[in-house]
Write an enzyme that holds these catalytic residues in place. Sequence first.
Site, PDB file in Angstrom:
ATOM      1  N   LYS A   1      -0.673   5.712   1.271  1.00  0.00           N
ATOM      2  CA  LYS A   1       0.435   5.005   0.623  1.00  0.00           C
ATOM      3  C   LYS A   1       1.133   5.892  -0.428  1.00  0.00           C
ATOM      4  O   LYS A   1       0.592   6.909  -0.857  1.00  0.00           O
ATOM      5  CB  LYS A   1      -0.115   3.716  -0.001  1.00  0.00           C
TER       6      LYS A   1
ATOM      7  N   TYR B   1       3.513  -5.432   8.270  1.00  0.00           N
ATOM      8  CA  TYR B   1       2.877  -6.435   7.416  1.00  0.00           C
ATOM      9  C   TYR B   1       3.323  -7.846   7.800  1.00  0.00           C
ATOM     10  O   TYR B   1       3.456  -8.695   6.925  1.00  0.00           O
ATOM     11  CB  TYR B   1       3.210  -6.166   5.948  1.00  0.00           C
TER      12      TYR B   1
ATOM     13  N   ARG C   1     -10.752   3.713  -2.226  1.00  0.00           N
ATOM     14  CA  ARG C   1     -10.066   2.842  -3.194  1.00  0.00           C
ATOM     15  C   ARG C   1     -10.796   2.796  -4.530  1.00  0.00           C
ATOM     16  O   ARG C   1     -10.162   2.682  -5.583  1.00  0.00           O
ATOM     17  CB  ARG C   1      -9.889   1.440  -2.597  1.00  0.00           C
TER      18      ARG C   1
ATOM     19  N   ASN D   1      -3.400   0.685  -3.996  1.00  0.00           N
ATOM     20  CA  ASN D   1      -4.778   0.934  -3.555  1.00  0.00           C
ATOM     21  C   ASN D   1      -4.878   2.049  -2.514  1.00  0.00           C
ATOM     22  O   ASN D   1      -5.797   2.087  -1.713  1.00  0.00           O
ATOM     23  CB  ASN D   1      -5.416  -0.373  -3.075  1.00  0.00           C
TER      24      ASN D   1
ATOM     25  N   HIS E   1      -4.055   2.260   3.681  1.00  0.00           N
ATOM     26  CA  HIS E   1      -4.124   1.105   4.588  1.00  0.00           C
ATOM     27  C   HIS E   1      -5.020   1.489   5.754  1.00  0.00           C
ATOM     28  O   HIS E   1      -4.939   2.621   6.250  1.00  0.00           O
ATOM     29  CB  HIS E   1      -2.730   0.764   5.134  1.00  0.00           C
TER      30      HIS E   1
ATOM     31  N   GLU F   1      -0.730  -1.961  15.553  1.00  0.00           N
ATOM     32  CA  GLU F   1      -0.148  -1.087  14.532  1.00  0.00           C
ATOM     33  C   GLU F   1       0.125   0.316  15.088  1.00  0.00           C
ATOM     34  O   GLU F   1       1.167   0.902  14.796  1.00  0.00           O
ATOM     35  CB  GLU F   1      -1.081  -1.010  13.321  1.00  0.00           C
TER      36      GLU F   1
END
Length: 131
Positions: free
Chosen positions: A9, A49, A102, A112, A115, A126
């Site tokens: 992220k 999402y 994390r 965090n 993913h 995904e």
Amino acid sequence: MEKTLVLIKPDAVKRGLIGKILSIYEENGLSICRLYKKHLNKELLAKHYEEHIHRDFYPSLVEFMLEDEVVVVEIQGDKAVSLVREINGATNPSKARPCTIRYIYGESVQRNVVHGSADLEDAKRELSIWF
Ligand code: IDP
Ligand code: MG
């Protein structure tokens, strides 16, 4: 052998943690199959999402995910889906097990770091969005 999706992220990309995070998956016996860096957009995030689009935190999640580029990673290995979730740790870093990504790098339940697909079905869905 299973395949799963990881997103590194924007918080981690900004902090220069891409190499460190990829090493942790490799040290746990997983292989990196394909990866690329991308600046996301709202359409892709809504697909990815889709289960969260009506949640209170969704607008702020989108803003966060658009802060910088992400690294999109296809990871392969024995039980890769659950192993990646284990290595990533709980959604909230303050509840994550020590030694998880994390726990080590996460700043908050939103920021965090990574993913990982929730299960095999999600991993297939995904991966077809991102690759
Ligand atoms: P997961 O990433 O561990 O599968 P999910 O519940 O699927 O967790 O949530 C997706 C992402 O949305 C989380 O990783 C986190 O970045 C963000 N998120 C989840 N719950 C909250 C919250 O209560 N507040 C802010 N952000 C959240
Ligand atoms: Mg999830």
